[in-house]
Design a protein around this motif. Structure first.
Motif, PDB file in Angstrom:
ATOM      1  N   ARG A  27       0.832  -1.209   0.000  1.00 52.18           N
ATOM      2  CA  ARG A  27       0.000   0.000   0.000  1.00 52.18           C
ATOM      3  C   ARG A  27       0.866   1.258   0.000  1.00 52.18           C
ATOM      4  O   ARG A  27       0.516   2.257  -0.649  1.00 52.18           O
ATOM      5  CB  ARG A  27      -0.933  -0.002   1.208  1.00 52.18           C
ATOM      6  CG  ARG A  27      -1.994  -1.099   1.146  1.00 52.18           C
ATOM      7  CD  ARG A  27      -2.971  -0.988   2.278  1.00 52.18           C
ATOM      8  NE  ARG A  27      -3.928  -2.089   2.266  1.00 52.18           N
ATOM      9  CZ  ARG A  27      -5.017  -2.154   3.047  1.00 52.18           C
ATOM     10  NH1 ARG A  27      -5.256  -1.161   3.883  1.00 52.18           N
ATOM     11  NH2 ARG A  27      -5.828  -3.196   2.978  1.00 52.18           N
ATOM     12  N   GLN A  28       1.971   1.210   0.725  1.00 51.83           N
ATOM     13  CA  GLN A  28       2.863   2.375   0.746  1.00 51.83           C
ATOM     14  C   GLN A  28       3.625   2.505  -0.565  1.00 51.83           C
ATOM     15  O   GLN A  28       3.923   3.624  -1.014  1.00 51.83           O
ATOM     16  CB  GLN A  28       3.831   2.271   1.933  1.00 51.83           C
ATOM     17  CG  GLN A  28       3.158   2.248   3.296  1.00 51.83           C
ATOM     18  CD  GLN A  28       2.227   3.419   3.514  1.00 51.83           C
ATOM     19  OE1 GLN A  28       2.487   4.531   3.041  1.00 51.83           O
ATOM     20  NE2 GLN A  28       1.121   3.188   4.215  1.00 51.83           N
ATOM     21  N   VAL A  29       3.953   1.388  -1.188  1.00 44.94           N
ATOM     22  CA  VAL A  29       4.584   1.431  -2.509  1.00 44.94           C
ATOM     23  C   VAL A  29       3.634   2.083  -3.512  1.00 44.94           C
ATOM     24  O   VAL A  29       4.050   2.911  -4.342  1.00 44.94           O
ATOM     25  CB  VAL A  29       4.989   0.013  -2.961  1.00 44.94           C
ATOM     26  CG1 VAL A  29       5.300  -0.032  -4.457  1.00 44.94           C
ATOM     27  CG2 VAL A  29       6.198  -0.479  -2.161  1.00 44.94           C
ATOM     28  N   GLN A  30       2.369   1.748  -3.435  1.00 39.24           N
ATOM     29  CA  GLN A  30       1.384   2.395  -4.300  1.00 39.24           C
ATOM     30  C   GLN A  30       1.324   3.890  -4.028  1.00 39.24           C
ATOM     31  O   GLN A  30       1.244   4.705  -4.944  1.00 39.24           O
ATOM     32  CB  GLN A  30       0.004   1.769  -4.080  1.00 39.24           C
ATOM     33  CG  GLN A  30      -0.137   0.363  -4.632  1.00 39.24           C
ATOM     34  CD  GLN A  30      -1.500  -0.232  -4.348  1.00 39.24           C
ATOM     35  OE1 GLN A  30      -2.108   0.057  -3.303  1.00 39.24           O
ATOM     36  NE2 GLN A  30      -1.995  -1.056  -5.258  1.00 39.24           N
ATOM     37  N   ALA A  31       1.382   4.262  -2.737  1.00 41.22           N
ATOM     38  CA  ALA A  31       1.318   5.676  -2.367  1.00 41.22           C
ATOM     39  C   ALA A  31       2.531   6.447  -2.868  1.00 41.22           C
ATOM     40  O   ALA A  31       2.457   7.666  -3.066  1.00 41.22           O
ATOM     41  CB  ALA A  31       1.200   5.814  -0.849  1.00 41.22           C
ATOM     42  N   LEU A  32       3.640   5.738  -3.074  1.00 42.73           N
ATOM     43  CA  LEU A  32       4.833   6.378  -3.628  1.00 42.73           C
ATOM     44  C   LEU A  32       4.674   6.717  -5.107  1.00 42.73           C
ATOM     45  O   LEU A  32       5.497   7.434  -5.675  1.00 42.73           O
ATOM     46  CB  LEU A  32       6.053   5.461  -3.452  1.00 42.73           C
ATOM     47  CG  LEU A  32       6.674   5.372  -2.057  1.00 42.73           C
ATOM     48  CD1 LEU A  32       7.721   4.267  -2.020  1.00 42.73           C
ATOM     49  CD2 LEU A  32       7.296   6.703  -1.659  1.00 42.73           C
ATOM     50  N   GLY A  33       3.634   6.164  -5.733  1.00 38.07           N
ATOM     51  CA  GLY A  33       3.424   6.412  -7.157  1.00 38.07           C
ATOM     52  C   GLY A  33       4.164   5.458  -8.062  1.00 38.07           C
ATOM     53  O   GLY A  33       4.330   5.728  -9.253  1.00 38.07           O
ATOM     54  N   VAL A  34       4.609   4.319  -7.522  1.00 39.69           N
ATOM     55  CA  VAL A  34       5.297   3.332  -8.349  1.00 39.69           C
ATOM     56  C   VAL A  34       4.304   2.744  -9.356  1.00 39.69           C
ATOM     57  O   VAL A  34       3.180   2.386  -8.983  1.00 39.69           O
ATOM     58  CB  VAL A  34       5.876   2.196  -7.465  1.00 39.69           C
ATOM     59  CG1 VAL A  34       6.494   1.092  -8.317  1.00 39.69           C
ATOM     60  CG2 VAL A  34       6.916   2.766  -6.491  1.00 39.69           C
ATOM     61  N   PRO A  35       4.662   2.648 -10.620  1.00 38.53           N
ATOM     62  CA  PRO A  35       3.749   2.080 -11.621  1.00 38.53           C
ATOM     63  C   PRO A  35       3.314   0.667 -11.242  1.00 38.53           C
ATOM     64  O   PRO A  35       4.072  -0.084 -10.617  1.00 38.53           O
ATOM     65  CB  PRO A  35       4.600   2.073 -12.901  1.00 38.53           C
ATOM     66  CG  PRO A  35       5.632   3.122 -12.684  1.00 38.53           C
ATOM     67  CD  PRO A  35       5.932   3.098 -11.217  1.00 38.53           C
TER      68      PRO A  35
END
Length: 231
Positions: A127-135
């Motif tokens: 979820r935090q990786v998604q929040a970082l904007g990682v494709p």
């Protein structure tokens, strides 16, 4: 006059799955995985093994439940007001400290990749990786890299701690290890000799967080949006 036989003391609280898991964690912390038997657990709970089997089917289920309880506790930190990077650092350090206090969970998390203990950590990292904007196409790789680093370093730190004899002074231990590095063959171990002083003075938690930052720096650098080329 006949002497009355004193009955064994009864439990003051009813037996439940939660109480069994709590007692299992206590036993694992003091005696390790090999010391977790249903007989030892029954003695600790002042009950019979049959009563425990009513709540858990066997040792594997009990180990998984104990690991999940410890891991779930590390996920309870409120990170809603933090950046994704800060949230990942908090989560990572929570797992690292949990493995330090409960060394047995390191191997248990790695042993059950499709079950809830590891999935809890993976979900929160993802979820935090998604929040970082990682494709989307890179999210699995980024979350996996973070998870593998956390479990690998946490597990290795716990293994190192188990290899040190009780009562050993950490400063003296690291000094002896660093001295051994300094005395290695200079041609075969040039780098290891060169960083021996850093081994002597390092702090495990600080080094762990520095590694997390390196991974995060790589993730963000690879996936930062690029603007149009200057004209």
């Amino acid at each position: 006059m006949a002497t009355r036989t004193r009955r064994p003391e009864r439990r003051e609280e009813p037996l439940s799955r939660e109480r069994i898991v709590e007692a299992a964690i206590e036993l694992l912390d003091t005696a390790g995985e090999g010391g977790l038997t249903f007989r030892a657990l029954a003695e600790r709970l002042a009950t019979g093994p049959g009563a425990i089997y009513w709540h858990v089917t066997g040792k594997d289920e009990l180990l998984n439940a104990a690991t999940d309880a410890v891991v779930a506790d590390t996920m309870s930190a409120d990170t809603t007001a933090t950046t994704p990077q800060e949230a990942i650092r908090t989560l990572a350090l929570g797992v690292f400290d949990a493995i330090d206090v409960h060394p047995w969970i390191g191997s248990q998390i790695s042993r059950t990749p499709s079950q809830s203990p590891m999935l809890r950590v993976f979900e929160h990292l993802g979820r935090q990786v998604q929040a970082l904007g990682v494709p989307h196409t890179a999210q699995f790789t980024a979350a996996s890299a973070l998870l593998n680093y956390i479990l690998g370093v946490g597990g290795q730190n716990a293994a190192n701690a188990r290899g040190v004899r009780p009562g050993t002074n950490r400063t003296e231990f690291l000094d002896a290890a660093a001295t051994a590095w300094e005395n290695l063959d200079p041609d075969e171990y040039a780098f290891t000799r060169d960083v021996a002083d850093q081994l002597r003075d390092h702090d495990d938690r600080t080094e762990f967080l520095a590694g997390i930052d390196l991974v995060l720096t790589g993730i963000t650098a690879l996936h930062e949006p690029t603007g149009p080329a200057p004209s």
